[in-house]
Motif scaffolding. Structure first.
Motif, PDB file in Angstrom:
ATOM      1  N   SER A 168       0.850  -1.188   0.000  1.00 18.33           N
ATOM      2  CA  SER A 168       0.000   0.000   0.000  1.00 18.33           C
ATOM      3  C   SER A 168       0.882   1.234   0.000  1.00 18.33           C
ATOM      4  O   SER A 168       2.011   1.224   0.502  1.00 18.33           O
ATOM      5  CB  SER A 168      -0.931   0.015   1.209  1.00 18.33           C
ATOM      6  N   TYR A 192      -4.015  10.803  -1.527  1.00 20.14           N
ATOM      7  CA  TYR A 192      -4.304   9.612  -2.333  1.00 20.14           C
ATOM      8  C   TYR A 192      -3.928   8.381  -1.526  1.00 20.14           C
ATOM      9  O   TYR A 192      -3.083   8.432  -0.618  1.00 20.14           O
ATOM     10  CB  TYR A 192      -3.497   9.619  -3.642  1.00 20.14           C
ATOM     11  N   THR A 193      -4.540   7.273  -1.842  1.00 17.40           N
ATOM     12  CA  THR A 193      -4.146   5.978  -1.309  1.00 17.40           C
ATOM     13  C   THR A 193      -4.301   4.943  -2.410  1.00 17.40           C
ATOM     14  O   THR A 193      -5.146   5.076  -3.304  1.00 17.40           O
ATOM     15  CB  THR A 193      -5.015   5.540  -0.109  1.00 17.40           C
ATOM     16  N   ALA A 194      -3.495   3.898  -2.346  1.00 21.24           N
ATOM     17  CA  ALA A 194      -3.618   2.761  -3.260  1.00 21.24           C
ATOM     18  C   ALA A 194      -3.113   1.527  -2.543  1.00 21.24           C
ATOM     19  O   ALA A 194      -2.122   1.594  -1.796  1.00 21.24           O
ATOM     20  CB  ALA A 194      -2.814   2.996  -4.540  1.00 21.24           C
ATOM     21  N   SER A 195      -3.789   0.393  -2.726  1.00 23.76           N
ATOM     22  CA  SER A 195      -3.363  -0.838  -2.076  1.00 23.76           C
ATOM     23  C   SER A 195      -3.724  -2.040  -2.942  1.00 23.76           C
ATOM     24  O   SER A 195      -4.672  -1.989  -3.735  1.00 23.76           O
ATOM     25  CB  SER A 195      -4.015  -0.992  -0.687  1.00 23.76           C
ATOM     26  N   TYR A 196      -2.946  -3.103  -2.767  1.00 27.73           N
ATOM     27  CA  TYR A 196      -3.202  -4.350  -3.485  1.00 27.73           C
ATOM     28  C   TYR A 196      -2.809  -5.516  -2.589  1.00 27.73           C
ATOM     29  O   TYR A 196      -1.757  -5.469  -1.924  1.00 27.73           O
ATOM     30  CB  TYR A 196      -2.405  -4.417  -4.789  1.00 27.73           C
ATOM     31  N   SER A 255      -7.625  -1.392  -4.315  1.00 32.43           N
ATOM     32  CA  SER A 255      -8.432  -0.177  -4.344  1.00 32.43           C
ATOM     33  C   SER A 255      -7.530   1.037  -4.425  1.00 32.43           C
ATOM     34  O   SER A 255      -6.336   0.985  -4.112  1.00 32.43           O
ATOM     35  CB  SER A 255      -9.340  -0.075  -3.114  1.00 32.43           C
ATOM     36  N   GLY A 256      -8.122   2.142  -4.871  1.00 30.80           N
ATOM     37  CA  GLY A 256      -7.430   3.423  -4.932  1.00 30.80           C
ATOM     38  C   GLY A 256      -8.393   4.545  -4.588  1.00 30.80           C
ATOM     39  O   GLY A 256      -9.608   4.441  -4.836  1.00 30.80           O
ATOM     40  N   GLN A 284     -13.245   6.989  -5.628  1.00 31.19           N
ATOM     41  CA  GLN A 284     -12.593   5.736  -5.257  1.00 31.19           C
ATOM     42  C   GLN A 284     -13.000   4.647  -6.231  1.00 31.19           C
ATOM     43  O   GLN A 284     -14.106   4.650  -6.770  1.00 31.19           O
ATOM     44  CB  GLN A 284     -12.969   5.319  -3.829  1.00 31.19           C
TER      45      GLN A 284
END
Length: 256
Positions: free
Chosen positions: A66, A80-84, A99-100, A119
């Motif tokens: 993330s 901003y955020t992003a994770s996998y 998600s982002g 999102q």
């Protein structure tokens, strides 16, 4: 899908590591409140990588990456955020989600601020091909001291969901209510807790409840140990999909 190439796990891990570090210079709802409460203008960022695995009688592999960031001007804040997250059990994929999120906050230093956000996300094993939404909030500063900060928000968003096996997308307007508390327990340990409640306006029995809490243990100026607990209850999932998911994670994060 059965993964039959012996190097596939290593390849997946290397891809996650590369993506997390490549994303840093350019760049769950994801909990960003602990980073958000750090004072100062300009850019603040954090990247976290968590990996676990077992081989032998139990064959299990899980990885999660993330990244998040905040950019501040005088009265404006962009974040901003992003994770996998990816995982296999007995060489069969059992976790695949991501998600982002992008958010703009006006008057972020004032007792009342205004937020707009978008999102997008997916979760293969909830049969969720995509979930996209756009919305806005009022954000209220309830407490702001050196050691304790308490915020609440209320608003709404419009979402479009595409579930596997359904002929049409699901659309609708949801409320978005949250409360967030960040506490500095001592010079090295910070706790953060955020609760979201998101009911569907036309069907109040269809709601999401998200509880996120964690500890950030600072090792030095840039490196921290993170302990996180997340609970999500979603009553609007298709039949046969469990409504409640719980994650508890330990990993390291780098702030920059």
């Amino acid at each position: 899908m059965v993964i039959n190439r012996p190097h596939s796990k290593l390849k997946s891990l290397l891809i996650l590591i590369l993506l997390s570090f490549v994303a840093c210079p350019a760049l769950a709802f994801i909990n960003i409140e602990s980073l958000r409460q750090i004072d100062g203008k300009g850019y603040l960022g954090q990247t976290t990588l968590q990996v676990s695995g077992q081989q032998g009688n139990t064959d299990k592999f899980t990885s999660q990456a993330s990244t998040m960031g905040v950019y501040r001007l005088d009265i404006n804040e962009w974040l901003y955020t992003a994770s996998y997250k990816y995982g296999t059990s007995a060489n069969v994929r059992d976790t695949n989600l991501g998600s982002g999120h992008i958010r703009h906050t006006w008057n972020y230093q004032e007792p009342i601020a205004y937020e707009a956000f978008i999102q997008s996300g997916f979760d293969e094993f909830k049969r969720l091909n995509s979930r996209n939404y756009v919305g806005g909030n009022l954000r209220f500063r309830l407490l702001h001291s050196e050691d304790n900060r308490l915020y609440a928000g209320t608003g709404a968003f419009y979402e479009v969901e595409d579930f596997e096996g359904q002929d049409e997308d699901t659309e609708g307007l949801r409320g978005n209510i949250y409360i967030s508390h960040v506490a500095r327990l001592n010079e090295t340990v910070t706790s953060s807790t955020t609760i979201y409640y998101q009911p569907k306006f036309k069907d109040l029995e269809n709601y999401r409840l998200r509880f996120m809490t964690g500890l950030d243990v600072r090792i030095n100026e840039t490196l921290s140990l993170d302990v996180d607990f997340n609970l999500v209850n979603d009553s609007g999932l298709p039949e046969g999909v469990k409504q409640t998911d719980i994650d508890y994670l330990v990993g390291f994060s780098v702030k920059y």
